[in-house]
Design a protein around this motif. Structure first.
Motif, short mmCIF file in Angstrom:
data_model
loop_
_atom_site.label_atom_id
_atom_site.label_comp_id
_atom_site.label_asym_id
_atom_site.label_seq_id
_atom_site.Cartn_x
_atom_site.Cartn_y
_atom_site.Cartn_z
N ARG A 279 -166.79 -39.35 83.95
CA ARG A 279 -165.31 -38.79 85.10
C ARG A 279 -166.09 -38.83 86.51
NH1 ARG A 279 -167.06 -33.93 83.37
NH2 ARG A 279 -167.76 -32.87 85.13
N ASN A 280 -166.92 -39.03 86.76
CA ASN A 280 -167.31 -39.11 87.93
C ASN A 280 -166.85 -40.64 88.51
OD1 ASN A 280 -168.56 -36.44 88.77
ND2 ASN A 280 -170.86 -37.30 88.52
N ILE A 281 -167.08 -41.44 87.76
CA ILE A 281 -166.28 -43.32 88.28
C ILE A 281 -164.85 -43.20 87.69
CG2 ILE A 281 -166.26 -45.52 87.59
CD1 ILE A 281 -169.10 -45.25 85.87
N LEU A 282 -164.31 -42.26 87.39
CA LEU A 282 -162.42 -41.63 87.57
C LEU A 282 -162.55 -41.26 88.35
CD1 LEU A 282 -161.88 -40.84 83.58
CD2 LEU A 282 -160.86 -42.73 84.41
N GLN A 283 -163.06 -40.48 88.97
CA GLN A 283 -162.90 -39.87 90.17
C GLN A 283 -162.60 -40.39 91.35
OE1 GLN A 283 -164.47 -35.88 90.76
NE2 GLN A 283 -164.13 -35.63 93.60
N LYS A 284 -164.53 -41.56 91.40
CA LYS A 284 -164.21 -42.33 92.58
C LYS A 284 -163.43 -43.15 92.66
CE LYS A 284 -169.38 -41.06 93.58
NZ LYS A 284 -170.54 -41.86 92.67
N THR A 285 -163.34 -43.70 91.34
CA THR A 285 -161.78 -45.01 91.40
C THR A 285 -160.27 -44.56 92.24
OG1 THR A 285 -163.05 -45.17 89.69
CG2 THR A 285 -160.85 -47.43 89.54
N ALA A 286 -160.06 -43.02 91.31
CA ALA A 286 -158.91 -42.25 92.32
C ALA A 286 -159.03 -42.70 93.73
CB ALA A 286 -158.31 -41.14 91.58
N GLU A 287 -160.07 -41.53 94.35
CA GLU A 287 -159.83 -41.90 95.26
C GLU A 287 -159.59 -43.00 96.02
OE1 GLU A 287 -163.68 -39.72 96.09
OE2 GLU A 287 -162.65 -37.96 95.80
N ASP A 288 -160.38 -44.25 95.84
CA ASP A 288 -160.19 -45.62 96.14
C ASP A 288 -158.85 -45.89 95.93
OD1 ASP A 288 -162.91 -45.75 96.49
OD2 ASP A 288 -163.65 -46.73 95.20
N LEU A 289 -157.99 -45.80 95.02
CA LEU A 289 -156.83 -46.21 94.83
C LEU A 289 -155.46 -45.17 95.42
CD1 LEU A 289 -156.89 -47.48 91.07
CD2 LEU A 289 -156.85 -48.47 92.92
N ASP A 290 -156.00 -44.02 96.19
CA ASP A 290 -155.25 -43.18 96.73
C ASP A 290 -154.66 -42.36 95.71
OD1 ASP A 290 -156.09 -42.75 99.54
OD2 ASP A 290 -155.05 -45.12 99.48
N ILE A 291 -154.73 -42.78 94.41
CA ILE A 291 -153.80 -41.58 93.69
C ILE A 291 -154.73 -39.76 93.45
CG2 ILE A 291 -153.93 -41.52 90.74
CD1 ILE A 291 -153.99 -44.48 91.16
N PRO A 292 -153.44 -38.65 93.33
CA PRO A 292 -153.85 -37.30 93.22
C PRO A 292 -153.79 -37.27 92.17
CG PRO A 292 -151.69 -37.77 93.86
CD PRO A 292 -151.94 -39.27 93.58
N VAL A 293 -155.74 -36.27 91.93
CA VAL A 293 -156.47 -36.45 90.43
C VAL A 293 -157.60 -34.76 91.02
CG1 VAL A 293 -158.95 -37.66 90.73
CG2 VAL A 293 -157.76 -36.90 88.89
N SER A 294 -157.10 -34.01 90.30
CA SER A 294 -158.05 -33.13 90.23
C SER A 294 -159.10 -32.95 89.34
CB SER A 294 -157.39 -31.65 89.35
OG SER A 294 -156.15 -31.35 90.25
N SER A 295 -160.38 -33.09 90.02
CA SER A 295 -161.80 -33.71 88.95
C SER A 295 -162.51 -32.75 88.14
CB SER A 295 -162.77 -33.43 90.72
OG SER A 295 -162.60 -32.10 91.12
N SER A 296 -161.53 -31.82 88.20
CA SER A 296 -161.62 -30.40 86.70
C SER A 296 -160.63 -29.96 86.02
CB SER A 296 -163.21 -29.78 87.20
OG SER A 296 -162.20 -29.30 88.09
N GLY A 297 -161.14 -29.73 85.71
CA GLY A 297 -159.53 -28.63 84.35
C GLY A 297 -160.06 -28.15 83.00
N THR A 298 -158.93 -27.70 82.88
CA THR A 298 -159.56 -26.82 81.29
C THR A 298 -158.58 -27.39 80.24
OG1 THR A 298 -161.82 -25.10 81.91
CG2 THR A 298 -160.44 -24.56 79.73
N TYR A 299 -159.07 -27.88 79.45
CA TYR A 299 -157.14 -28.39 78.71
C TYR A 299 -157.41 -27.51 77.37
CZ TYR A 299 -155.34 -31.50 75.59
OH TYR A 299 -154.30 -32.70 74.49
N VAL A 300 -155.89 -26.62 76.89
CA VAL A 300 -155.92 -25.79 75.67
C VAL A 300 -155.46 -26.75 75.23
CG1 VAL A 300 -154.37 -24.94 76.81
CG2 VAL A 300 -156.13 -23.60 74.30
#
Length: 260
Positions: free
Chosen positions: A133-154
């Motif tokens: 998840r941390n790698i995904l978040q950092k990569t999304a930030e580098d690509l300027d992709i809006p992303v929430s770093s956490s979330g609860t999925y039902v």
């Protein structure tokens, strides 16, 4: 490593030297898996719903899917899901990196260990791999992709959409997004000591929040609009994953077996 594609993600065109294979497992046959390379990484792609979205969420053979990836030697999984938003600030088109889930499925086999193989109680305190998840978040930030770093999925049983009353309950329980496929997939990955991380693409506001009638056409349309961004995120993330695993996922069965 592997990518499990949900609604809308039925292929990865960046996989080089693709080959296709199906596996016979103790739980049935897997969908057709595409095997290939990305830079120096071996990558497998598995469409969760099978060819042409043939399997509805409550009929997906999750155990065959995960077992086939294990047979390939997969240690890490990136998964995609389409999800409805329970938060007006979380709009269609946004990405959510899941860190918790609520399980409201009803009729799904959610374990490989039914007693014959021994009894295991696997820890799910942190159900998604924090390292991935941390790698995904950092990569999304580098690509300027809006992303929430956490979330609860039902996760609900499906294939129907939820009622407005159910969504009100899920909101009170702290859910951020709702979908139909991430359980037991994430649980089975943990039982096989695989790292598993999921990206939810918000495709609509959930029942009672949306002012419109819910349709799968709306889900498919938003997924199509965001497919290139999702593929870019995966394409840029996979090469950054280190060879050695240091997260707890690799030892998930340690201490989990009931000893008598």
């Amino acid at each position: 490593m592997a990518v499990i594609g949900g609604s809308g993600l039925y292929s990865l065109d960046f996989i080089e030297n693709p080959k296709r294979k199906k596996f016979d497992t103790p739980y049935g046959q897997s969908p057709e898996i595409v095997l290939g390379d990305l830079n120096d990484k071996e990558v497998a792609f598995l469409p969760r719903h099978g060819k042409d979205h043939a399997a509805p969420p409550h009929r997906i053979n999750f155990r065959a899917n995960l077992w086939s990836l294990r047979e390939l030697g997969v240690e890490r999984i990136f998964a995609s899901t389409a999800a409805g938003s329970l938060d007006l600030d979380l709009e269609p088109g946004e990405f959510v990196l899941l860190d918790q889930f609520l399980d409201f499925t009803k009729n799904r086999t959610s374990t490989f260990y039914e007693g014959k193989e021994g009894v295991y109680h696997v820890d799910m305190t942190e159900p998604y791999c924090p390292d991935l998840r941390n790698i995904l978040q950092k990569t999304a930030e580098d690509l300027d992709i809006p992303v929430s770093s956490s979330g609860t999925y039902v996760c609900t049983e499906g294939p129907r959409f939820e009622t407005a009353a159910e969504i009100r309950m899920f909101r009170q329980l702290g859910a951020d997004v709702v979908g139909m496929t991430n359980v037991p997939e994430s649980v089975l990955a943990r039982e096989l000591e695989m790292c598993y991380s999921a990206v939810s693409v918000v495709t609509n506001f959930a029942a009672g929040i949306s002012q419109e009638r819910l349709t799968h056409e709306e889900v498919a349309e938003i997924m199509d609009e965001n497919m290139e961004r999702l593929k870019d995120l995966l394409y840029s993330t996979i090469p950054k994953v280190p060879k050695k695993r240091t997260c707890p996922c690799r030892n998930a069965l340690s201490g989990a077996k009931v000893e008598v």
